[in-house]
Each structure stands twice: as structure tokens, then as C-alpha cells.
Design a protein around this motif. Structure first.
Motif, mmCIF file in Angstrom:
data_model
loop_
_atom_site.group_PDB
_atom_site.id
_atom_site.type_symbol
_atom_site.label_atom_id
_atom_site.label_comp_id
_atom_site.label_asym_id
_atom_site.label_seq_id
_atom_site.Cartn_x
_atom_site.Cartn_y
_atom_site.Cartn_z
ATOM 1 N N HIS A 434 0.012 -5.187 3.707
ATOM 2 C CA HIS A 434 -0.689 -6.514 3.500
ATOM 3 C C HIS A 434 0.086 -7.513 4.166
ATOM 4 O O HIS A 434 1.144 -7.965 3.914
ATOM 5 N N GLN A 435 -0.476 -8.038 5.225
ATOM 6 C CA GLN A 435 0.303 -8.947 6.105
ATOM 7 C C GLN A 435 1.488 -8.197 6.602
ATOM 8 O O GLN A 435 2.581 -9.302 6.791
ATOM 9 N N GLY A 436 1.594 -7.130 6.964
ATOM 10 C CA GLY A 436 2.903 -6.528 7.307
ATOM 11 C C GLY A 436 3.781 -5.966 6.374
ATOM 12 O O GLY A 436 4.800 -5.253 6.689
ATOM 13 N N HIS A 437 3.643 -6.533 5.050
ATOM 14 C CA HIS A 437 4.554 -6.130 3.913
ATOM 15 C C HIS A 437 3.961 -5.360 2.972
ATOM 16 O O HIS A 437 2.604 -4.998 3.025
ATOM 17 N N ASP A 438 4.466 -4.958 1.843
ATOM 18 C CA ASP A 438 3.713 -4.321 0.577
ATOM 19 C C ASP A 438 3.113 -4.994 -0.264
ATOM 20 O O ASP A 438 2.780 -4.309 -1.342
ATOM 21 N N ASP A 447 6.380 3.661 8.928
ATOM 22 C CA ASP A 447 5.372 2.812 9.523
ATOM 23 C C ASP A 447 3.950 3.052 8.723
ATOM 24 O O ASP A 447 3.916 3.822 8.041
ATOM 25 N N PRO A 448 3.165 1.900 8.772
ATOM 26 C CA PRO A 448 1.852 2.239 7.875
ATOM 27 C C PRO A 448 1.026 3.289 8.396
ATOM 28 O O PRO A 448 1.074 3.562 9.610
ATOM 29 N N SER A 449 0.340 3.972 7.705
ATOM 30 C CA SER A 449 -0.577 5.278 7.941
ATOM 31 C C SER A 449 -2.076 4.681 7.705
ATOM 32 O O SER A 449 -2.801 5.611 7.612
ATOM 33 N N ALA A 450 -2.243 3.471 7.260
ATOM 34 C CA ALA A 450 -3.424 2.980 7.147
ATOM 35 C C ALA A 450 -3.706 1.641 7.233
ATOM 36 O O ALA A 450 -2.476 1.063 7.617
ATOM 37 N N PHE A 454 -4.888 -7.367 4.917
ATOM 38 C CA PHE A 454 -4.684 -8.640 4.466
ATOM 39 C C PHE A 454 -6.042 -9.348 5.199
ATOM 40 O O PHE A 454 -6.331 -8.924 6.318
ATOM 41 N N HIS A 455 -6.780 -10.064 4.492
ATOM 42 C CA HIS A 455 -8.060 -10.653 5.010
ATOM 43 C C HIS A 455 -9.078 -9.418 5.380
ATOM 44 O O HIS A 455 -9.626 -9.718 6.380
#
Lengths: 621, 258
Positions: A434-438, A447-450, A454-455
Motif C-alpha cells: 500500500h503505497q510501497g509499505h505494508d 519484494d511484493p508479489s502482487a 494504494f488508490h
């Protein structure tokens, strides 16, 4: 009547007995001495010698009076139970005239009083006056300090917010690990295990009922000692009448004045300190944290500042040696302080007391500073603290419309703004961001896998998705199986090098799709827009979606479509759509059998429908 | 009424020199008596006090005379004193007892029979989650323990009463074994976190470290014992039930809190 008052006034001012010790009066036995009682009372408290000790004790008395006055003020509104304590303190802070100020003074005065009592003990050792009355004066001061600290600890639990609850709970856990009597002591102090209503009723009894009279009793003891000292000093004086006592009222008033002013200044500065280092935005007691939640974790639980050194010291004693830090060293230190007036009688004993005392003070100071600075410089601690502060403020905002009988915690538990990020961090952030954070401002190491949500479904988010160089980034499909899917292929092949006409069409398509979501923060982008131009633009965008770009080849949009292989775009990103999606992304309406790894949160019972709604409401706002 | 005014023994209004003031007391105080006795209010007050003290003295004399004297008055007095003393002692004991009983109530003189140390009502094993929600890659995850609970007089329907960690071990077996730990740190009772990068458990309070299997990695961890493992039961093939318990913190032995 007026005459009588005049008489009394003269009587005060002209008392012939002003400097006469009480013993002499009773011994002389004549009845008239009773009349000089008032003047006697006034001067009785003054010392026979001109020293700073009197200034200390008068300021300590002043602080106790302040505490009593503000304490009674708070008591009028306080209600000790797990579902009303936080609520009543919230009421004091926000709805009682001067309530914030009264609580602030009460809280800060207690802090200053502890500092002052420690200072007074040090002063007694430094001036060697701790040997007076066989050390009794020193012991009584020590008792005063003990009672004030104990009461301060009890008082911290009373608001029943996260800070008070967790620091008390951990303190009780440590107490219960003390050898022999520890478990019993912890139970008696905590009231119930797990802590609840009974802890609050108990702490209020200690805080308002048992300890204040003890403080008064100790103070009376000091007054009694003063009387004894005074009469013996005067007896000495009367044997050599030529020698005047050096105390003059004006110099005493000056000294106590300096002290009292300094005390008030310290109380004011203590509040400023909290603003500077505690992240507070207004002067007074630290802002109420969220209502106590036994099931939450509160990673910033710290003891009060005067126990911070103990907290830091615990880190030096691993494993079983913990008892050295919790029992042995504090016990030894207490013994050292208690025996000081005895060991100090000899000249060398006094010197050793001084040196050791200094050493102990500097070690305690260094440990406290270490603990304080570690937290101050710790990024994670700061994030967690800001979060705790924000939750506290949120709880206050939510309470503004009235708190339900279940208490403010229930209110907070139903609030998307506070629960959404928690749930997101726990259940979504292992893949999403969410905006780069959790969701809680922590940046996960993996790294995010999805996609970043955010928005989600906003114009900005969709524009990024439909841009060839972004769709495969980690913020969108980069970490998912869809990276190599049809959608990515489509974006790469069809949405590249668009002419101006198609660019406009894409823009209108995005607008139309985003309008499906009806996001609260995009009030103009709506299917029911009152602006005819916008309505027409959205209508055109829908046409582009169906015709120009041929999205309906794979997606469903408004009309049923039996061969659809991709998610339904009708109501895309809307509240209902998201709730259904999170409940079961593998539903044929969404990814069907193509679902990557996303769990069906509702079907698998890992989230309740209420929780999904909280996350959705938070994501959409 | 005579009023002494003006400087006398240097002890005039506003005088701050105490020593000078006090030095003349022996002469001054006697002289003041005369007018004070003439004040009717003052006289009344003194009379009352003298009267009271006379009464008290009289009572004392009565007491002294009781030896050998068996007149009805003294017997009545004796009975009165005995009654007074007895009821004072009884009352005092009552006061003390009620205080002591209340103070020591948490030690279990009267226990709330239907709650355990976790506050949970009902049975020892509680349903936590289903098997497929525990990460399949062998990493641990935190789960809330939901149960009806009771706090003194308030009943809380299905509320979280604590947190546990669940972990499948070893991964990819047909019927995976599930390991469970209480998330409360056995060191000082803070809540333990999972560190994904290090693949271990960590308590941010006092920096206690635990291995991925809940054990102590080396002698340097702050915790005196490994994380508190909990009993797990798999019911109906996929339901994870855990016997949620609290344990005494800060000790080497894992001792359930009664």
C-alpha cells in the motif's frame, strides 16, 4: 465581631511566645498560652536555622497539595472499569472545562515530585543531614519517594489506554517472576489475571484511597520530627541567650520562593519536554493512546522514565540470570540506600556513601539515557509510536459522537481507518503493498508479489496499469503470474504508440472504468455525474471499452458474456465488487481457475465479512 | 477591654527577628492573663475545657476505686467498659478482616469458577483456523485466539484473548504436523514478532531472539526458556484446535499459570 477579629490579628502579630517551643508552653501550664496557638502555629513550621532543607520540604508539600487538588478534580469524573475508564478520561480531556489542564498538572507534578524527592535525598547526603535523628528524617523522605512512585505507577494504569495497560502488564509479569513472593505480589497488585475491571478498581483504591493518607502520615511524621528538633535546638539556644538564631523570615521566604517558583517552572518544562521528545502536540499529560486491547501487540511498551534504567539493565542479563536484574540488583541498591544513615556515621562510611551514591546515580543516568536514545534513533520504534499516537487520536475523534456501552475499543474495532491498515498488514501485505509499505508504514524486506493497492481503481492507478512500461513493474503485475498473461500482452501490443485520438479514447476509457468504482475521493468521476460533459465523456469511455479497445473480448462488462476469461468490469473497484473479490477471487466472475495465489478470504474463514468490509472501506478511502 | 499595643519586647507587628521576639516571653505572657480572663467568650471556653478534664479525672478515679467495691454503679461501669472493649475489638477485627479479604482476593480466596487464567470460558481446546491458512512454505504466521471470555462481571462474546503462532512442519507432507506457540514472550511477557528475513522470532521489548522452531538459538538470548509450545489437535481433518494456555514468565521452567 470586627473587634474580635482585630483582637485576633493583634494577638497573632504580637505573640510573645512566637519562638517558644510547644513543650515549654504545656509545662508552664497556664491557660492563656492557648490563645497564642495561632501565632504559634504559623511560626511553628519555621526552622530555627536558616537552611535550604526547609525550602525543599515546603516545595514537596506544595507539590502534594497540587496533586491532591488536581486529583480530587479528576476523581469527580473518573470511572474505574475496563469499559469506562478510558472513556471517562477521554471525557475529562475533551469535555470537562480545564480538564486537559487539570490532568496535565496532575501528571506532570507527579513526575516533578519524584525528581524533587530524589534531589532532596541527594541533598541530605551531600549536606550530611541524612544522619539527623538517627536517619529517621532520611527514612521518612525515602518512604515518601516510595509511596509517590508506587502511586504514580498505579495512576498510569487508570486511563486504561494501550500505554498504561501494556507497561503495567509487563511490569506485573516481571513482578511475578521474582523469587518466592513474586507471583503472589503480582496477583495482589494486578487484581486479576488477565487484567481487567478488578485491576482498575484495585489501582484506584491504591491510588486514591490507601496511598494519599500514607503520604499525609509520613508528612506528619516529618512535622513531628521537626517539632522535636526545634525544641532541642531552642533549649540549646536558651542556655546561651546571647546567641541569636540566624534565621530571618525574609531570607526563608526568599529561599522557599525560589524553590516554589523553580518547582512550577519544572512542571511547565516537563510538559515542554514531552512535546519535544515524546511527540506530543500540546502541553499536558501525554495524549491518551487507544483504549487497552489485550489481544493487540504494543511493541513500544516501555516503563515510566524512572524505571527506564531497569528496563535497559534487563537486556544485560540473558536467560536465567534475569533475576539479577529484576531482584538482586534493585534489592542490593535498596539495601544500600536504607543503610546509608547507619554506615554514614563514621567519617569513612560517609565518604564511601558519597562515592558509591555518585557512582550509582551516574550508572542509572547512563542506562536511562541509553534506553531513551536507542528508542529516539530507532526508525521502527518511531513508526510504531506515531501509529500508536494516531490510533489514540482516532479513538478520540470517533468518540466524539458518543461511545457505545461496549466501550471505545468496540468503536475502534469497527473503524476502517484504524483496522484497515492492521488487517492489510496481517493478511495482504505478504504479497501486496500500500503505497510501497505494508499499510503500517513498515517496508517489508521481500519484494511484493502482487499489485500495490494504494488508490486501487482510481484514474492514476488505472493509468499506470494500462501503460506498457508499468504493467510489469512490481507495483502492478510484476510479481504475479499475470505478468505473462493476456492482459500484459494486450497492453504491450495494443496500447503502445497510440495516436492522439486513441490516447484520448484511452483516457476516457480509464475515466469510465474508474467511475465504476465510485471512489469517495473522486467525487466528480461518477456514473451519476451532474456535469453533462462528464456524463457524456464517461458514456464515450464505456463505448471505447466495448468497441474501440475490445476489452469485452475477455472481460464481462454489463452484458452477460459466456466465454469471458477475465474479471468482471461491471462495478470494477466498487465496494461490493471488492468485497466479493476478496471473499473469493477464484469465483468465475473474477479470476476463476486462473486465480494466481490469492486466498478466498471469506470462504476459507480467514477473515470475517466485517473485516473484509473494513479493509475495503479503508482501501477505497 | 485592655489591649496591649505598640512595641513590647521588640515584638511589634512586622517583626521578623524571631530571637528577639522570643526572649521576652517569660515576662510578657503572664501580664496578658488579666484581660484574657475578663473576656466572656474566652471564659466560657476555658470553663468547658476545665469541666471536661474534671469529668475525665473523675472517671479515672472511679476505675481506681473498683478494686474490692461491688456497688451496682461500678459493676455497671465495668460491664460497660467490657462491652465497649469487646465490641471495639470485634468491630476492629471486622474492619481488618474485610480489608484483608478484599486485599488478598486475587490470591484465590474466592475464584471465578468458570474462567481460566486466559480469561477463556468453555473448553481448553479452542478452534483457531483451518489447515490451508497456515503458510505452506514452512514459515510461521500469527493467529488471534478467539473465545468467549469473562472479565469479572462482564461477558465478552467471541473476543480475541491472545495471539499464537502456527507453523506447518515439515512442509509438503501428506498430513502436515502443526506446531503452535504462545506469542507472549517467556522473558517478560511482551508480544513476539516474526522476522521474515531472518526466518526467526524476535521480541522487540528486550531483544529476545528465538529460532524458527521456537527454541533458543544460543545462550545469549534474553529469554530463560524457549517459546511456549501449545498442544495442537487437528479435528475433522482440517480444523486446527489449540489448547491455549498462559505460562509463568521469567522462569526456566514452563509452568502454566493456574
Amino acid at each position: 465581631m470586627i473587634n474580635l477579629l482585630k483582637e485576633l490579628w493583634r494577638e497573632w502579630m504580637q505573640s510573645p511566645d512566637r519562638n517558644r517551643p510547644p513543650d515549654d508552653q504545656t509545662r508552664s501550664g497556664h491557660k492563656s498560652s492557648r490563645m497564642t496557638g495561632i501565632s504559634h502555629f504559623l511560626t511553628y513550621w519555621l526552622p530555627t536555622h536558616n537552611h535550604w532543607g526547609f525550602a525543599w520540604i515546603s516545595s514537596i508539600a506544595g507539590c502534594l497539595c497540587l496533586l491532591a487538588a488536581t486529583g480530587f478534580g479528576l476523581w469527580f469524573f473518573y470511572s474505574p472499569s475496563a469499559t469506562s475508564a478510558w472513556e471517562s478520561v477521554y471525557f475529562i480531556e475533551n469535555h470537562v472545562g480545564m480538564g486537559h489542564w487539570i490532568r496535565g498538572v496532575h501528571y506532570l507534578t507527579a513526575d516533578v515530585l519524584i525528581l524533587m524527592l530524589v534531589g532532596y535525598l541527594v541533598y541530605q547526603i551531600a549536606t550530611k543531614s541524612y544522619l539527623r535523628n538517627g536517619g529517621l528524617w532520611f527514612f521518612l523522605t525515602l518512604g515518601l519517594l516510595g509511596c509517590v512512585m508506587f502511586n504514580s505507577l498505579n495512576g498510569l494504569l487508570l486511563p486504561w489506554d494501550q500505554q498504561g495497560y501494556w507497561s503495567t502488564r509487563i511490569r506485573m509479569d516481571i513482578t511475578s517472576s521474582l523469587p518466592v513472593l513474586g507471583p503472589y505480589l503480582a496477583k495482589i497488585l494486578a487484581g486479576s489475571d488477565p487484567m481487567g475491571h478488578l485491576s482498575l478498581t484495585r489501582s484506584s483504591v491504591f491510588h486514591m484511597g490507601l496511598i494519599p493518607p500514607a503520604l499525609v502520615a509520613i508528612f506528619c511524621g516529618l512535622a513531628g520530627l521537626h517539632a522535636v528538633n526545634r525544641s532541642s535546638a531552642q533549649q540549646k539556644q536558651s542556655t546561651s541567650p546571647g546567641q541569636p538564631v540566624s534565621a530571618t523570615l525574609s531570607s526563608l521566604i526568599f529561599k522557599t520562593g525560589i524553590f516554589w517558583f523553580g518547582t512550577l517552572l519544572a512542571i511547565a518544562l516537563m510538559g515542554v519536554f514531552h512535546m519535544g521528545f515524546g511527540g506530543e502536540d500540546q502541553w499536558g499529560a501525554p495524549h491518551l493512546k487507544a483504549p487497552a486491547d489485550p489481544s493487540s501487540d504494543y511493541p513500544i511498551a516501555r516503563p515510566e522514565w524512572y524505571f527506564l534504567w531497569l528496563f535497559q539493565m534487563l537486556k544485560f542479563f540473558p536467560g536465567e540470570s534475569m533475576v539479577i536484574g529484576t531482584a538482586f540488583i534493585p534489592g542490593l541498591l535498596t539495601a544500600f540506600i536504607v543503610f546509608m544513615p547507619l554506615t554514614g556515621r563514621s567519617r569513612w562510611g560517609h565518604r564511601i556513601n558519597g562515592v558509591l551514591g555518585l557512582l550509582v546515580m551516574s550508572v542509572i543516568g547512563a542506562l536511562s539515557a541509553k534506553a531513551f536514545l536507542t528508542d529516539l534513533w530507532d526508525e521502527k520504534y518511531r513508526i510504531d509510536r506515531d501509529r500508536a499516537m494516531a490510533l489514540g487520536k482516532r479513538a478520540v475523534v470517533l468518540s466524539g459522537n458518543g461511545i457505545p456501552v461496549q466501550g471505545a475499543l468496540a468503536l475502534l474495532k469497527q473503524d476502517p481507518w484504524s483496522q484497515g491498515p492492521e488487517l492489510f498488514a496481517k493478511h495482504c501485505a505478504s504479497c501486496h503493498r500500500h503505497q510501497g509499505h505494508d499499510g503500517l508504514n513498515n517496508i517489508p524486506s521481500e519484494d511484493p508479489s502482487a499489485p500495490d493497492l494504494f488508490h486501487f481503481a482510481s484514474i492514476g492507478w488505472l493509468t499506470g496499469l494500462l501503460t506498457p512500461d508499468q504493467i510489469d513493474s512490481p507495483a502492478y503485475f510484476g510479481g504475479t503470474a499475470f505478468k505473462n498473461g493476456k492482459m500484459s500482452k494486450f497492453v504491450h501490443e495494443e496500447l503502445i504508440n497510440l495516436g492522439p485520438e486513441k490516447q484520448l479514447a484511452l483516457k476516457e476509457l480509464i475515466q469510465a472504468l474508474s467511475a465504476q468504482a465510485a471512489l469517495p475521493y473522486q467525487p466528480n468521476i461518477s456514473l451519476h455525474s451532474s456535469d453533462p460533459e462528464m456524463a457524456a465523456s464517461i458514456q464515450r469511455g464505456q463505448d471505447h471499452l466495448v468497441d474501440t479497445f475490445g476489452c469485452v473480448d475477455c472481460h464481462v462488462f454489463q452484458l452477460p458474456h459466456e466465454d469471458a476469461t477475465a474479471v468482471d468490469l461491471t462495478g470494477y473497484g466498487s465496494r461490493d465488487w471488492l468485497i466479493q473479490f476478496i471473499s473469493n477471487p477464484g469465483h468465475p466472475k473474477f479470476y476463476g481457475s486462473k486465480n494466481d495465489r490469492m486466498p478466498a478470504f471469506l470462504e476459507e474463514k480467514s477473515l470475517t465479512i466485517d473485516q473484509i468490509q473494513l479493509v475495503v472501506d479503508w482501501l477505497r478511502n | 477591654m485592655r489591649v496591649t499595643a505598640g512595641p513590647r519586647n521588640n515584638c511589634y507587628p512586622g517583626s521578623t527577628r524571631m530571637e528577639v521576639c522570643g526572649s521576652g516571653m517569660a515576662n510578657g505572657s503572664w501580664n496578658d492573663l488579666a484581660w484574657k480572663e475578663s473576656d466572656p467568650f474566652q471564659k466560657y471556653a476555658i470553663d468547658v475545657m476545665v469541666g471536661m478534664s474534671t469529668n475525665i479525672e473523675a472517671m479515672g478515679q472511679h476505675k481506681e476505686n473498683t478494686s474490692g467495691d461491688h456497688s451496682p454503679t461500678t459493676r455497671r461501669n465495668f460491664a460497660g467498659v467490657a462491652l465497649l472493649l469487646g465490641s471495639t475489638i470485634l468491630g476492629g477485627m471486622g474492619v481488618l478482616a474485610s480489608f484483608v479479604v478484599s486485599l488478598f482476593h486475587p490470591l484465590g480466596l474466592r475464584k471465578l469458577s468458570d474462567t481460566s487464567s486466559t480469561g477463556a470460558l468453555n473448553e481448553p481446546f479452542l478452534f483457531i483456523t483451518t489447515l490451508d491458512l497456515i503458510p505452506g512454505d514452512g514459515s510461521a504466521a500469527m493467529f488471534p485466539v478467539i473465545s468467549d471470555s469473562k472479565d469479572a462481571w462482564t461477558r465478552h462474546p467471541s473476543r480475541s484473548i491472545g495471539n499464537i503462532f502456527l507453523r506447518k512442519s515439515p512442509p509438503s507432507t501428506e498430513v502436515p504436523k502443526v506446531l503452535a506457540w504462545n506469542a507472549r514472550c517467556p522473558h517478560a511477557g511482551c508480544t513476539i514478532s516474526i522476522r521474515k528475513q531472518e526466518k526467526d522470532f524476535f521480541c522487540f521489548c528486550h531483544e529476545s531472539r528465538f529460532s524458527g522452531d521456537g527454541s533458543l538459538p544460543d545462550g545469549k538470548s534474553h529469554s530463560p526458556r524457549a517459546m511456549d509450545s501449545l498442544e495442537v489437535e487437528i479435528r475433522n481433518q482440517f480444523e486446527v484446535w489449540v489448547q491455549f494456555q498462559q505460562f509463568q514468565v521469567g522462569t526456566k521452567d514452563k509452568k502454566p499459570v493456574a
